[in-house]
Write a protein that holds these residues in place. Structure first.
Motif, mmCIF file in Angstrom:
data_model
loop_
_atom_site.group_PDB
_atom_site.id
_atom_site.type_symbol
_atom_site.label_atom_id
_atom_site.label_comp_id
_atom_site.label_asym_id
_atom_site.label_seq_id
_atom_site.Cartn_x
_atom_site.Cartn_y
_atom_site.Cartn_z
ATOM 1 N N HIS A 90 -67.282 -26.005 -34.829
ATOM 2 C CA HIS A 90 -66.749 -24.424 -34.607
ATOM 3 C C HIS A 90 -65.798 -24.067 -33.510
ATOM 4 O O HIS A 90 -65.058 -23.021 -33.382
ATOM 5 C CB HIS A 90 -67.962 -23.611 -34.063
ATOM 6 N N SER A 91 -65.479 -25.337 -32.842
ATOM 7 C CA SER A 91 -64.664 -25.234 -31.523
ATOM 8 C C SER A 91 -63.085 -25.140 -32.125
ATOM 9 O O SER A 91 -62.199 -24.966 -31.448
ATOM 10 C CB SER A 91 -64.712 -26.223 -30.536
ATOM 11 N N GLU A 97 -71.464 -27.345 -32.818
ATOM 12 C CA GLU A 97 -70.467 -26.671 -32.010
ATOM 13 C C GLU A 97 -69.030 -27.191 -31.871
ATOM 14 O O GLU A 97 -68.158 -26.505 -31.696
ATOM 15 C CB GLU A 97 -71.250 -26.837 -30.436
ATOM 16 N N GLU A 98 -69.078 -28.468 -31.910
ATOM 17 C CA GLU A 98 -67.583 -29.326 -31.960
ATOM 18 C C GLU A 98 -66.914 -28.655 -33.216
ATOM 19 O O GLU A 98 -65.655 -28.385 -33.005
ATOM 20 C CB GLU A 98 -67.537 -30.521 -31.975
ATOM 21 N N GLU A 149 -59.771 -18.600 -31.437
ATOM 22 C CA GLU A 149 -60.476 -17.278 -31.127
ATOM 23 C C GLU A 149 -60.047 -16.185 -31.486
ATOM 24 O O GLU A 149 -60.940 -15.195 -31.681
ATOM 25 C CB GLU A 149 -60.727 -17.501 -29.402
#
Length: 274
Positions: free
Chosen positions: A253-254, A250-251, A258
């Motif tokens: 992909h952050s 998740e980190e 966006e």
């Protein structure tokens, strides 16, 4: 368009010293991997991607001995090493495998390459095969984007840095192979068939001793060996495969914006019944 097959290889292993130079029925583990790469259709060249660390220098001569290219790059940033090798030798796309995987599937690698080029994905992955038997497909240009976005310098486990369908155009080829059955509590894609531990080496020895020295056995013929299920249960299953945690993924992909400025992103899937 130039397409390669890149082998990532180092000699830093601690659990099983210099494991890729160990013997498998008359040929080294690395030789077995090179043999398989050379057997994949649609590939213009094979590149051994190693590091500048002096301990890996003997791998240069192995590449020369086998008549393949080699590139010495970053020790820990595997994605950087792969990109720089592609840039240096002029490859636009490439399949990737590590030298720990002497039984990766050549047939499905050829299928993955052909499908990925036809639909124009950035990265693609094989699913439904044992761990250590599936190659991956990468685009040099898309990989350059991932390198500009990522923050970590250690990308030994590199999948999450590129397998992000919210940003890249990702392909997943799902392999369905129903003939092979394992114990009721184990799915075929959960089986480990990669070289990390002494038990793995014993398992590969048992498998390759069932073939002639010069054979490059198909993965599916290995599935049919009478002793294969026992090898899985007694040796390959002794240890667990290491993966990044969900928080770590998740980190990573952050880091990706966006709002995408790319021409295409999303997930493309196909299923191959064997």
């Amino acid at each position: 368009m130039k397409i390669g097959f890149f082998i990532t290889a180092r000699l830093k292993s601690s659990r099983l010293k210099r494991k890729i130079l160990l013997d498998l029925n008359g040929r080294t583990v690395l030789d077995r991997v090179i043999d398989r790469c050379l057997a994949v259709d649609g590939v213009d060249g094979v590149v051994l991607c190693t590091s500048t660390n002096p301990q890996d220098s003997c791998l240069y001569s192995k590449a020369l001995e086998r008549g393949i290219e080699f590139y010495a790059g970053s020790e820990d940033d595997v994605l950087r090493r792969l990109h720089d090798a592609a840039e240096y030798f002029g490859y636009d796309y490439f399949l990737s495998i590590t030298a720990d995987n002497p039984l990766f599937c050549t047939y499905t690698s050829s299928l993955l390459l052909d499908w990925s080029i036809k639909i124009g994905v950035d990265f693609s992955f094989l699913k439904g095969l044992p761990i250590g038997t599936a190659s991956s497909f990468l685009s040099k240009n898309a990989l350059k984007e991932a390198l500009e976005i990522k923050k970590q310098t250690n990308t030994e486990i590199w999948g999450p840095f590129v397998n992000n369908f919210n940003y890249f155009y990702i392909g997943e080829m799902n392999i369905c192979y129903n003939v092979f059955e394992v114990t009721s509590n184990k799915n075929i894609s959960d089986i480990r068939m990669t070289l990390d531990y002494p038990e793995d080496y014993l398992a590969f020895l048992k498998i390759f001793h069932g073939y002639d020295v010069q054979d490059t056995p198909s993965l599916f013929s290995v599935f049919q060996l009478p002793q294969f299920q026992c090898i899985v249960e007694d040796l390959f299953s002794k240890n667990k495969q290491l993966f990044l945690s969900s928080d770590e993924v998740e980190e990573i992909h952050s880091y990706f914006p966006e709002k995408k400025l790319r021409k295409k992103s999303g997930l493309e899937t196909t299923t191959i019944q064997l």
